[in-house]
Design an enzyme around this catalytic site. Structure first.
Site, PDB file in Angstrom:
ATOM      1  N   CYS A  83      10.464   2.319 -11.869  1.00 19.11           N
ATOM      2  CA  CYS A  83       9.700   1.637 -12.926  1.00 19.11           C
ATOM      3  C   CYS A  83      10.144   0.180 -13.045  1.00 19.11           C
ATOM      4  CB  CYS A  83       9.905   2.379 -14.254  1.00 19.11           C
ATOM      5  SG  CYS A  83       9.041   1.601 -15.630  1.00 19.11           S
ATOM      6  N   CYS A  87      10.294  -1.059 -16.641  1.00 20.60           N
ATOM      7  CA  CYS A  87      11.456  -0.577 -17.412  1.00 20.60           C
ATOM      8  C   CYS A  87      12.728  -1.317 -16.990  1.00 20.60           C
ATOM      9  CB  CYS A  87      11.726   0.901 -17.181  1.00 20.60           C
ATOM     10  SG  CYS A  87      10.288   1.934 -17.118  1.00 20.60           S
ATOM     11  N   ASP A  88      12.914  -1.489 -15.701  1.00 19.74           N
ATOM     12  CA  ASP A  88      14.232  -1.888 -15.196  1.00 19.74           C
ATOM     13  C   ASP A  88      14.294  -3.287 -14.592  1.00 19.74           C
ATOM     14  OD1 ASP A  88      15.107   0.627 -15.911  1.00 19.74           O
ATOM     15  OD2 ASP A  88      14.621   1.496 -13.964  1.00 19.74           O
TER      16      ASP A  88
END
Ligand code: NAP
Length: 324
Positions: A136, A139-140
C-alpha cells in the site's frame, strides 16, 4: 455455541458492508455486521482518502470507517468482532453462518468480505512485511522519504502507486515480468514521463533480503537469460493484483475463474437470498465510493427480497439467542 436467528447477516465491515448495514438497519432488520480481523478491511489501512464524495478535506481510512460504523449503529446495526469459520447456503433460507462464537441463522446474507493483495510468495516476503515490504503506497509511502524503492507489477495499480510514491521516494524502479505493461495508456504515459521512475523488464523477484529486520536488497532474475543479481533497495512495494476472500464460499455460490463472486445488477448471487457487494465481486474499480454504492444496492435488494418472501420466512423482530 450460541445460536442466533437474524433477518440479515452482513459478512465484512468495509465500505460495502457498512453501506448495506445502514440501509438494512434503517429498514428495521437489525443486521449484524461480522467485522472479521480488521474493522473496515483494507480501507482502514489507507493513510488518506481524498476522493470520497462529501468529504472535501482528506480523512484517514480509519476515521471514515468509524463514521460508517457510527452511522450504521445509530440505526440499530450490531457490529461483532468475530470471524466467519463456515457457511452453509445449500438448504436455502435461513442460511447458516458460523463464527468462532456464534452460529447465525440468517433470512438473508450479504457478503462484503473484500479481497487481499496477492503475495509474491518468495523467501523474505512474510518476515519483512511492514519492515520494507508493503502492499500500500498510500499507507506507507511517507516512510520512504528520500529513499530508493522498487515496485513489482505492470498493471494500473503498480503504475498509479509508483507515481504516488515519487512524492516521497528518491527513485522508484518498476520490476515487471514481461516487456509490455498491462496498464492503460494514460498511466503508462505519466509513469514514463516521470523522471523518478525507471523500469526493469522481463524480471522477477526471487527473494527479499534484509539485515537487522529491514529490507536491504532484492534478488532478481532475468526470465529470458536466467541471470540473477542482488539489487540494493530500501523498500519493495508489491502490486500484482488481488485475491478475493472467497474460500468460505466455494461450492456455495457461483464464482468466476479468479474466485470473485458472480452477481447480477441487483447484486444477487446464484443463491436466492444471498447477495454480494464490494471487492468480493468487483475485480475492477475497488474504490470506497464504488463499494459503498454496491453495498447500498445489495442492502436494498435484500430488503426487497425479504419483503417479497415474507410469508415463507420464519421472521423474528428481535434477535434471539438460543443455547445449542
Ligand atoms: P492487474 O491488472 O491484474 O495487474 C497485475 C500485474 O501484476 C500484471 O502486470 C501482472 O503481470 C503482474 N503479476 C501478477 N502476478 C505476478 C507475480 N506472481 N509476479 C510478478 N508479477 C505478477 O492488477 P491491478 O493493477 O491491481 O489492477 C486490477 C484492476 O483494477 C484492473 O482492472 C485495473 O485496470 C484496475 N485499476 C484501475 C486504476 C485506474 O484506472 N486508475 C487503478 C488501479 C487499478 P502480467 O501483466 O504479466 O500478467
Amino acid at each position: 455455541m450460541q445460536i442466533e436467528k437474524r433477518r440479515v447477516v452482513i459478512i465484512g465491515s468495509g465500505p460495502a458492508g457498512f453501506a448495506a448495514a445502514v440501509y438494512t438497519a434503517r429498514a428495521q432488520l437489525n443486521p449484524v455486521v461480522i467485522a472479521g480481523n480488521t474493522l473496515g478491511g483494507q480501507v482502514a489501512l489507507t493513510h488518506e482518502i481524498e476522493n470520497y464524495p462529501g468529504f472535501p478535506e482528506p480523512l484517514s481510512g480509519m476515521e471514515l470507517v468509524q463514521k460508517f460504523q457510527e452511522q450504521a449503529e445509530r440505526f440499530g446495526a450490531e457490529v461483532v468482532f468475530d470471524s466467519v469459520t463456515e457457511v452453509d447456503f445449500t438448504k436455502g433460507s435461513p442460511f447458516t453462518v458460523k463464527t468462532h462464537n456464534t452460529t447465525y441463522l440468517a433470512d438473508a446474507v450479504i457478503i462484503t468480505i473484500g479481497a487481499d493483495p496477492r503475495k509474491l510468495k518468495v523467501p523474505g516476503e512474510a518476515e519483512l512485511t511492514g519492515r520494507g515490504v508493503s502492499y500500500c503506497g498510500t499507507c506507507d509511502g511517507f516512510f520512504f522519504r528520500g529513499k530508493d524503492v522498487v515496485v513489482v507489477g505492470g498493471g494500473d495499480s503498480a503504475l498509479e502507486e509508483s507515481i504516488f510514491l515519487t512524492r516521497f521516494a528518491n527513485s522508484v524502479n518498476i520490476i515487471h515480468r514481461r516487456d509490455t505493461l498491462r496498464a492503460g495508456v494514460a498511466l503508462r504515459n505519466r509513469a514514463e514521463k516521470n523522471p523518478k521512475i525507471s523500469f526493469t523488464w522481463n524480471t522477477v523477484v526471487d527473494e527479499i533480503i534484509g539485515t537487522d529486520g529491514k529490507v536491504t536488497h532484492v534478488k532478481l532474475r532475468d526470465v529470458n537469460t536466467g541471470e540473477t543479481w542482488e539489487k540494493p533497495t530500501d523498500g519493495i512495494f508489491i502490486f500484482i493484483g488481488h485475491v478475493p476472500n472467497s474460500t468460505f464460499f466455494e461450492g456455495q455460490v457461483a464464482m468466476n475463474e479468479n474466485g470473485y463472486i458472480i452477481t447480477d445488477q441487483r447484486y444477487r448471487t446464484s443463491v436466492e437470498g444471498v447477495f454480494a457487494a464490494g471487492e468480493i465481486q468487483d475485480e475492477i474499480w475497488r474504490q470506497v465510493a464504488t463499494s459503498v454504492g454496491q453495498g447500498t444496492s445489495a442492502g436494498m435488494s435484500a430488503i426487497h427480497w425479504l419483503e417479497e418472501n415474507e410469508e415463507h420466512l420464519q421472521n423474528l423482530d428481535e434477535p434471539v439467542a438460543v443455547e445449542a
